[in-house]
Design an enzyme around this catalytic site. Structure first.
Site, short mmCIF file in Angstrom:
data_model
loop_
_atom_site.label_atom_id
_atom_site.label_comp_id
_atom_site.label_asym_id
_atom_site.label_seq_id
_atom_site.Cartn_x
_atom_site.Cartn_y
_atom_site.Cartn_z
N GLY A 1 48.06 -11.82 65.95
CA GLY A 1 47.95 -10.87 64.86
C GLY A 1 46.84 -9.86 65.04
O GLY A 1 47.00 -8.67 64.74
N SER A 2 45.68 -10.30 65.51
CA SER A 2 44.55 -9.38 65.67
C SER A 2 44.85 -8.30 66.69
O SER A 2 44.52 -7.12 66.49
CB SER A 2 43.28 -10.15 66.07
OG SER A 2 42.85 -10.98 65.01
N SER B 1 52.18 -13.13 63.65
CA SER B 1 51.60 -14.10 64.58
C SER B 1 52.32 -15.43 64.45
O SER B 1 52.49 -15.94 63.34
CB SER B 1 50.11 -14.28 64.29
OG SER B 1 49.49 -15.09 65.26
N ALA B 2 52.71 -16.01 65.58
CA ALA B 2 53.57 -17.20 65.58
C ALA B 2 52.93 -18.42 64.95
O ALA B 2 53.60 -19.23 64.31
CB ALA B 2 54.01 -17.52 67.01
N THR C 1 51.55 -10.01 82.79
CA THR C 1 52.72 -10.88 82.86
C THR C 1 52.97 -11.53 81.50
O THR C 1 52.06 -12.06 80.87
CB THR C 1 52.51 -11.97 83.92
OG1 THR C 1 52.27 -11.34 85.18
CG2 THR C 1 53.73 -12.87 84.03
N CYS D 1 30.35 -19.05 53.86
CA CYS D 1 29.13 -19.75 54.27
C CYS D 1 29.36 -20.63 55.49
O CYS D 1 28.45 -20.84 56.29
CB CYS D 1 28.58 -20.57 53.12
SG CYS D 1 29.73 -21.78 52.46
#
Length: 393
Positions: free
Chosen positions: A71-72, A199-200, A237, A325
């Site tokens: 995702g990022s 994202s998987a 790849t 935190c």
């Protein structure tokens, strides 16, 4: 001690059927998909089959799907790629103040490069203020990027309305749908989405593999230079086992979507109702209706989220805090502050995210544990003591 996993918004356990689908591509079918010999061609077919499965779920063309490492990377590729490609038209980007760091930090980086970014506020439930968003659009606006569903409080954003606003003003629209894919039906055409990240590992697939949808005709700069993989947009790849796993996971998620969502939502609603009944001085965060089925974010007054997490962990319960935190920061979640929670209440927040494998027995154990832990932590809190003294006057 049995582990009770209730942090499915963070990551999910890879489904056994997904692992089974991946195994041949780790052992027998190890060829490079770019090679012309048989095991290379077979792997190319596996990659394209997975691409078709993703496209089917999103209602787009397979050629509009690009595989990434998660995702990022998808967020970075879409936002930076579109911004750089259209900077000749303008330098203004609009996002929300409750985005995932993959979006917020990307926008901050673009600001350093000379782009202007507007951060739109949200209401008390975490829903983006549409009037503020539309007013922020100007002649130099080239991109709107707003998440589909929030990773902390679970609120689902008005994506269709945002897509309509973007289309009306001829502005590209990207959505970080990492939390939504696998839990919500998404039609990129109906919703006027130009680009979407997923994202998987959020829907029982493997980690380290994601996908990016970019509508045909929308230009974006390549993110990784090198070879010509992914239609010359992402060199390297292909991660064939991961891609196969993503394809299988998204297929399974939507085959069983209604069944899983019904079960998960019932458990979530039961949990929230029991906590509201048995523990006083709490606040349920996020929209009560427009939210992910398994997500619950509750603030427990007079205690620290870190203390909750550590005590839950001692009982084998995995959850997460609304406070940052545990990541080394003393600041509470930017999402909780954005919806108007004061610091002292935001610090005492707990997020649980229920998955398809959780049971009512597990939820009952968590409720019982929370009643005990919250009571004990409050007895140790000077804030609680001061509050109770004031109540008893």
């Amino acid at each position: 001690m049995k582990t009770i996993y209730l942090d499915n918004n963070a990551t999910t356990k890879t489904d056994e059927e997904v692992v089974k689908a991946m195994m041949p591509y780790l052992l027998e079918n190890y060829g490079n998909p770019s090679s012309i010999y048989k095991i290379g061609r077979e792997n190319r077919k596996a990659v394209e089959d997975a691409r078709e499965k993703v496209a089917k779920v999103l209602n787009c063309e397979p050629s509009e799907i690009y595989f990434t490492a998660g995702g990022s990377e998808s967020d970075n590729t879409a936002i930076k790629g579109i911004a750089h490609s259209y900077k000749y038209k303008g330098n203004h980007i609009i996002t929300s103040c409750i985005e995932h760091p993959a979006v917020l930090e990307t926008c901050k980086q673009l600001e350093k490069e000379g782009f202007e970014v507007s951060y739109i506020g949200v209401d008390e439930n975490g829903i983006v203020k549409l009037d503020e968003l539309e007013k922020a659009i100007k002649e130099t606006t080239i991109l709107i990027t707003v998440m589909f569903a929030n990773n902390e409080i679970g609120t689902i954003e008005p994506i269709k309305e945002i897509g309509e606003i973007a289309k009306k003003h001829n502005v590209y629209f990207h959505t970080d749908a990492v939390q939504a894919v696998g839990s919500v039906k998404i039609d990129v055409k109906e919703l006027n989405i130009d680009s979407l990240s997923l994202s998987a590992h959020k829907f029982y697939g493997p980690k380290g593999i994601g996908a990016l949808y970019v509508r045909k005709g929308v230009r974006f700069d390549k993110f990784i230079n090198g070879g010509h993989q992914e239609r010359n947009k992402r060199a390297g790849t292909e991660n064939v086992p991961g891609i196969v796993g993503l394809g299988k996971a998204i297929e399974l998620a939507y085959e069983n979507l209604e069944e899983h969502n019904k079960k998960i939502k019932e458990l979530r609603d039961y949990y929230v109702a029991q906590i509201e009944e048995k523990i006083p001085y709490i606040k349920v965060n996020g929209d009560r209706v427009k939210r992910l089925p398994g997500n619950s974010n509750i603030s427990f007054r007079f205690i620290e989220g870190e203390g909750l997490l550590l005590n839950l962990d001692l009982k084998g319960i995995c959850a997460s805090s609304g406070s940052a935190c545990t990541s080394g920061s003393l600041d509470p979640s930017h999402v909780l502050l954005a919806i108007g929670l004061p610091h002292e209440i935001a610090h005492g927040s707990l997020r649980i995210s229920i998955g398809k494998d959780n049971t009512k027995e597990e939820i009952d154990y968590v409720i019982e544990s929370l009643v005990e832990i919250v009571g004990r932590l409050r007895e140790m809190s000077p804030l609680w003591e001061e509050f109770m003294e004031g109540e008893n006057k």
